[in-house]
Write a protein that holds these residues in place. Sequence first.
Motif, PDB file in Angstrom:
ATOM      1  N   TYR A   1     -61.104 -46.608  33.708  1.00  0.00           N
ATOM      2  CA  TYR A   1     -61.559 -46.542  32.316  1.00  0.00           C
ATOM      3  C   TYR A   1     -62.976 -46.000  32.224  1.00  0.00           C
TER       4      TYR A   1
ATOM      5  N   GLN B   1     -62.790 -42.218  32.427  1.00  0.00           N
ATOM      6  CA  GLN B   1     -62.376 -41.650  31.148  1.00  0.00           C
ATOM      7  C   GLN B   1     -63.481 -41.744  30.107  1.00  0.00           C
TER       8      GLN B   1
ATOM      9  N   LYS C   1     -65.840 -38.935  30.611  1.00  0.00           N
ATOM     10  CA  LYS C   1     -65.341 -37.658  30.071  1.00  0.00           C
ATOM     11  C   LYS C   1     -65.140 -37.720  28.556  1.00  0.00           C
TER      12      LYS C   1
ATOM     13  N   ASN D   1     -63.087 -39.461  26.878  1.00  0.00           N
ATOM     14  CA  ASN D   1     -61.696 -39.698  26.477  1.00  0.00           C
ATOM     15  C   ASN D   1     -61.567 -41.161  26.035  1.00  0.00           C
TER      16      ASN D   1
ATOM     17  N   SER E   1     -59.840 -42.700  23.674  1.00  0.00           N
ATOM     18  CA  SER E   1     -58.518 -43.266  23.435  1.00  0.00           C
ATOM     19  C   SER E   1     -57.813 -43.598  24.752  1.00  0.00           C
ATOM     20  N   LYS E   2     -57.930 -42.717  25.743  1.00  0.00           N
ATOM     21  CA  LYS E   2     -57.329 -42.993  27.045  1.00  0.00           C
ATOM     22  C   LYS E   2     -58.018 -44.164  27.747  1.00  0.00           C
TER      23      LYS E   2
ATOM     24  N   ASP F   1     -56.553 -47.206  26.305  1.00  0.00           N
ATOM     25  CA  ASP F   1     -55.193 -47.391  26.828  1.00  0.00           C
ATOM     26  C   ASP F   1     -55.220 -47.995  28.230  1.00  0.00           C
TER      27      ASP F   1
ATOM     28  N   THR G   1     -67.556 -45.132  18.690  1.00  0.00           N
ATOM     29  CA  THR G   1     -66.291 -44.393  18.806  1.00  0.00           C
ATOM     30  C   THR G   1     -65.080 -45.324  18.808  1.00  0.00           C
TER      31      THR G   1
ATOM     32  N   ASN H   1     -62.330 -44.196  16.359  1.00  0.00           N
ATOM     33  CA  ASN H   1     -61.580 -43.043  16.862  1.00  0.00           C
ATOM     34  C   ASN H   1     -60.576 -43.461  17.939  1.00  0.00           C
ATOM     35  N   ALA H   2     -60.972 -44.426  18.793  1.00  0.00           N
ATOM     36  CA  ALA H   2     -60.079 -44.859  19.864  1.00  0.00           C
ATOM     37  C   ALA H   2     -58.890 -45.635  19.316  1.00  0.00           C
TER      38      ALA H   2
END
Length: 534
Positions: A366, A369, A372, A374, A376-377, A380, A407, A410-411
């Motif tokens: 995590y 991610q 980077k 990311n 939402s990933k 997850d 954020t 957004n996630a």
Amino acid sequence: MASFKPTKIQVYPKLGEKVTQDTLYWKNYKAPVQIKEFGAITNIDFSPVAPHNFAVTAFTRIHIYGPFSQEPVKTFTRFKDTAYCGRFRSDGQLLVAGCEDSVVRLFDVSGKVALRMFKGHTKAVHVTDFTSDRYQILTGSDDYSCRIWDIPNATDLTTYQEHTDYIRCGVTSKLNRDLFITGSYDHTVKLFDTRLDKSVMTMNHGQPVESLLLYPSEGLLVSAGGRYVKVWDLLKGGQPLVSLKNHHKTVTCLCLSSNGQRLLSASLDRHVKVYNTTNYKVVHNFDYAASILSLALAPDDESIVVGMTNSILSIKRRKSPEESKETLGQQTRRPSYRVFVKGKNYVPKQDDYLVSKPVKQHLAKYDKQLKKFNVSKALDTALETWRRHRKPEITVAVIKELDRRGTLKNALAGRDEQGVSHLLNFLIGNLVDPRFAPVLVTAAEMILDIYHSVIGQSPVVDRQLLRLQELLGREIDYQQDLLEVLGMLDTMFASNLPRKEVPCSAISRSNGLTQGKASTSRPDSIQPLTAERI
């Protein structure tokens, strides 16, 4: 550019194992000595006379072991079939045992050939014991009968046939030679008096009875059968006192510590439980490799002997005081002081060149991610099944980091039915946890704000939202009840506090005037109204 900082996972306090006097006492045993027998070990009995040898009944043999021997010092093999319940007499000179061939054999511990053979039962004899006068024997059989035998004449004195199933356990009174107790697979425990022709007390255990134990005072009886261990008060007519259900398989044997303050029970679930006989709470637990059929404690608890279904005899002997001190010293030993001060007094020279070795940073999935962006990933990954169930603090830390970055919304957005279901499931399980509530309340508000337009389209999500609503309503009710209780307690504490009066001898509480003047003095300009002046 600054390096990426991994997500800080908050460490919450954990309740460690509580070290009690029982823990220290029952852990003070050496590594077990394991001896392979010829078959399943059905009974273990310690001799009441020093040096306290113990008899192990397994298959067609009875082996007698010394307190420190790993090989049998005596063996009785005069059985045509499986032997059962080898027990010593109170003087340690005689041994009695039953057999699958329905014959009861009496041995001299110093000899080999059976002194007496008692024939009368028609099926296997699983219960044998000596009475307190040493001249009689109790036997219980699968033919539903229990008998009292006379040792000198090898004759049957009394026979009782009140049980309706196999008799698999029994015990004689050490204080009264006429009393004995039997337990049967018909779920009953019966107390007999040889002076009468029938039982004097019957107790219903509710399960096939596997083992019986009398307290030294003989006022209490313990029975084991099924998953239950029950304590009965014999002085009150067999009234049940306690019912214990700490095992998850059949309890096979019982034992009492040397001081009578700890009760031990062993089961087919491979555990031995130690209970405090004051409140009958479990104070310690032993684990073994196979199902346990027999258990015995040496006098003064010097050793614990356990017999298992895989024919293994496990012997744990208590450590001596010297060995205990050595073990304690090894546990508390720390590296030498010079290891920590090595190189501390080195002063670098002017021409020295420092070569720094780059430290490779290992990031969690995590965190990679998040690095980077990311988001939402990353969420997850934090919501994976094993992580959210076993380590919810990681999931909460990722949500907190996303909220800090701004954020989190957004996630959370753009998820399908399964993704929203995972989020709501995590909230239901952890929202009312005071450790996670400050972070998860914000996430819950965002989820409702994002997905309020799709309510009613998914029955799964709707059910979870209703559960979440009920959970929050119940938590609010709890909080209100707690506030009411706190208000009541504050009132009680305030009313119980001693009252301190402030001294006010010169000043009146009502108007601040001197008490004497307030009641007598009056200004001269003010005269009372009279009829003449009017």
